[in-house]
Scaffold this motif. Structure first.
Motif, PDB file in Angstrom:
ATOM      1  N   ALA A   1       7.357  18.056 -13.321  1.00 19.07           N
ATOM      2  CA  ALA A   1       7.458  18.154 -12.112  1.00 19.07           C
ATOM      3  C   ALA A   1       8.835  17.993 -11.452  1.00 19.07           C
ATOM      4  O   ALA A   1       9.355  18.672 -10.452  1.00 19.07           O
ATOM      5  CB  ALA A   1       6.487  17.405 -11.195  1.00 19.07           C
TER       6      ALA A   1
ATOM      7  N   ILE B   1       2.639  24.195 -13.673  1.00 18.02           N
ATOM      8  CA  ILE B   1       2.591  22.548 -13.677  1.00 18.02           C
ATOM      9  C   ILE B   1       1.690  22.111 -14.611  1.00 18.02           C
ATOM     10  O   ILE B   1       1.577  20.897 -15.308  1.00 18.02           O
ATOM     11  CB  ILE B   1       2.307  21.882 -12.393  1.00 18.02           C
ATOM     12  CG1 ILE B   1       2.796  20.592 -12.443  1.00 18.02           C
ATOM     13  CG2 ILE B   1       0.873  21.998 -12.110  1.00 18.02           C
ATOM     14  CD1 ILE B   1       2.900  19.642 -11.094  1.00 18.02           C
TER      15      ILE B   1
ATOM     16  N   GLN C   1       3.919  25.425  -8.987  1.00 18.78           N
ATOM     17  CA  GLN C   1       2.493  24.851  -8.995  1.00 18.78           C
ATOM     18  C   GLN C   1       1.686  25.671 -10.079  1.00 18.78           C
ATOM     19  O   GLN C   1       0.906  24.896 -10.869  1.00 18.78           O
ATOM     20  CB  GLN C   1       2.069  25.184  -7.677  1.00 18.78           C
ATOM     21  CG  GLN C   1       2.385  24.404  -6.527  1.00 18.78           C
ATOM     22  CD  GLN C   1       1.784  24.325  -5.258  1.00 18.78           C
ATOM     23  OE1 GLN C   1       0.625  24.987  -5.136  1.00 18.78           O
ATOM     24  NE2 GLN C   1       2.316  24.124  -4.087  1.00 18.78           N
TER      25      GLN C   1
ATOM     26  N   SER D   1       1.059  15.547  -3.159  1.00 15.19           N
ATOM     27  CA  SER D   1       0.424  16.512  -3.924  1.00 15.19           C
ATOM     28  C   SER D   1      -1.228  16.165  -3.901  1.00 15.19           C
ATOM     29  O   SER D   1      -1.599  14.905  -3.700  1.00 15.19           O
ATOM     30  CB  SER D   1       0.870  16.267  -5.391  1.00 15.19           C
ATOM     31  OG  SER D   1       2.181  16.590  -5.569  1.00 15.19           O
TER      32      SER D   1
ATOM     33  N   VAL E   1       5.098  19.219  -4.931  1.00 10.39           N
ATOM     34  CA  VAL E   1       5.372  20.291  -6.000  1.00 10.39           C
ATOM     35  C   VAL E   1       5.956  21.649  -5.233  1.00 10.39           C
ATOM     36  O   VAL E   1       4.933  21.911  -4.401  1.00 10.39           O
ATOM     37  CB  VAL E   1       4.093  20.466  -6.708  1.00 10.39           C
ATOM     38  CG1 VAL E   1       4.561  21.670  -7.839  1.00 10.39           C
ATOM     39  CG2 VAL E   1       3.515  19.223  -7.422  1.00 10.39           C
TER      40      VAL E   1
END
Length: 514
Positions: free
Chosen positions: A310, A303, A300, A350, A295
């Motif tokens: 994403a 999200i 971020q 992530s 990401v």
């Protein structure tokens, strides 16, 4: 000097300069004007200052004009209160009119500023409405795509099951594929309903003290088909200690399921997904770590917002509805916890972290949530026996969809092969030399458009007919298909009778999009 001080000096300096200039002009004209209209020129100073500098400097210009008139214009010179009473009355009227003028200027400035603010608000609201309308259209297109994928497998599977003399193991395999796609539909519908409940304030929790390890085990079972179809390496480092939390077991399973489904969606085939569970003095901490697309730092914070994906690239790979992570955040916060994401950037994987308040393990109970749903039977048209080509290549990253469609085509007498990504599809096309290629568009890595372009570049003889079988059906999508060398554009879930007619009647070499 600060900007504020510099601005004040300029504005009040203008008031002083304009008053001095008017006084000099009035003295210069005193021979011809004598004591007639002694204040007229000072109105010019006050009005100019109010226009340029604002009400404060205008008041200064008015006061200075009164003193200048009393001292140098109204006889006797050098006296503020002496002279003819009529001049004093005129001086009072001058001051009163000046005050009224300043007040009117100030009100006009406030109304102008207010109208500008309204204009800015209207522009901002118009942009918000435009963005909202765009996001609504994108969401509806994504929803249609996400629904069409499982519906395509269901429709094909139903047609397959209706064929006579099916082998029992084939029937079981198709049923398993259909069941997995039905479960996917359940998850989509449940997420949509939960978002609606949350926005209306109707989402409630049925809390009890449960073991978070059992919640994770159940979530893994639910996403196992998705994990297996992508050949992901999923491991749960299950701690020996009980992870007691006070929560709604169904909702917490939903949280973990959405996190795992998100990880599977954005992790390439044969990627790695890890689940860790840590105990802190007052919290249980869940980590879902993957080595997927990652990401970007600037994305971020957004999200966990509704309808945010994403990856919104033009290939449309790995897109979802943008509600799974939003539900995760909402449900975790309803449990008094926190959800966060960290990533070193695109391509670096992530880490999603969920923190939940710990509970007393002595109060723990076993979770027994159940999923339920009502499904309507899908109508199935009778198959067609028209003439058709015999060699068909199915290229679709959805393994269930590809296998089911291939099995059904085999029952209709076709020689069928299947591939699950663009590169394999090109290799199979060159080796198998199919008459027809049924090509999915939204594949990861190399999408269907690029796959079609590369197949056309191979100049396979005889030239295969390429049929797009996809969840994307807008005019723009059809135009992109035609530009990529795709002959026919069909939208999932496809009607087998329509597919048979298309393959039977298409004129090879023609480039049309129906």
């Amino acid at each position: 000097m600060s900007p504020w001080v510099k601005d004040a000096v300029c504005r009040y300096g203008f008031a002083i300069a304009s008053t001095v200039a008017v006084t000099w002009v009035r003295i210069f004209l005193s021979v011809s004007l004598e004591d007639r209209v002694p204040f007229a020129l000072y109105y010019v100073s006050v009005l100019l200052t109010a226009w340029v500098g604002g009400s404060g400097p205008a008041v200064l210009a008015l006061v200075m004009g009164i003193f200048a008139t009393a001292l140098w214009v109204i006889p006797p010179e050098g006296s503020l209160l002496g002279g003819d009473p009529a001049h004093l009355v005129a001086l009072f009227v001058y001051g009163l009119v000046g005050v009224v003028a300043i007040v009117l200027f100030r009100r006009n400035d406030e109304e102008h500023a207010l109208s500008q603010q309204h204009a800015r608000n209207c522009d901002a609201m118009s942009k918000q409405l435009s963005d909202s309308d765009r996001r609504k259209d994108e969401f509806l297109a994504l929803l249609a795509h996400e629904l069409r994928n499982p519906l395509a497998t269901l429709r094909t599977g139903i047609e397959y099951m209706e064929r006579p003399n099916l082998e029992s193991h084939k029937r079981r395999e198709v049923r398993r594929s259909m069941r997995r796609q039905l479960e996917q539909l359940v998850l989509i519908v449940e997420d949509l309903l939960d978002v609606s409940r949350y926005l209306r304030g109707g989402l409630t929790l049925k809390r009890e003290v449960i073991d978070l390890r059992d919640v994770i085990d159940r979530a893994i079972e639910m996403v196992r088909p998705q994990i297996d179809s992508n050949e992901h390496d999923l491991k749960f480092s299950r701690p020996a200690f009980p992870a007691a939390v006070n929560g709604d077991p169904l909702r917490l399973i939903q949280v973990v399921t959405n996190l795992l489904s998100n990880a599977a969606k954005y992790t390439p085939r044969q990627g790695r997904i890890r689940i860790f569970l840590d105990s802190e003095p007052t919290e249980m901490v869940l980590h879902v770590v993957d080595n997927g697309i990652g990401v970007a730092l600037e994305s971020q914070n957004a999200i966990f917002e509704l309808f945010t994906q994403a990856n919104a690239s033009s290939t449309r790979e790995s897109q979802g509805l943008g509600i799974g992570l939003a539900l995760v955040k909402q449900l975790v916060e309803m449990h008094g916890g926190q959800a966060a994401v960290s990533s070193e950037g695109p391509g670096r994987g992530s880490r999603f972290t969920v923190r939940l308040p710990a509970a007393d393990p002595a109060l723990m109970t076993e979770p027994t949530p159940e999923l339920s749903g009502v499904f309507a039977a899908l109508p199935s048209p009778p198959p067609t026996d028209r003439g058709r080509p015999t060699r068909v290549l199915v290229v679709d990253d959805n393994v269930d969809a590809a296998r089911t469609l291939a099995s059904l085509l085999k029952l209709d007498g076709y020689a069928v092969r299947a591939a699950h990504d663009g590169c394999s599809g090109i290799e199979q096309a060159c080796a198998f030399k199919p008459d027809v290629i049924l090509l999915d568009i939204g594949m990861p890595g190399m999408d269907g458009y690029e796959t079609a372009r590369r197949i056309r570049a191979q100049r396979i003889d005889p030239r295969p007919t390429i049929v797009a079988v996809t969840g994307w059906g807008s005019d723009r999508d059809r135009a992109q298909s035609q530009a990529a060398g795709i002959d026919i554009h069909l939208v999932k879930p496809i009607d087998m009778a329509e597919l048979n007619r298309a393959m039977a009647t298409v004129d090879r070499g023609a480039a049309e999009c129906v």
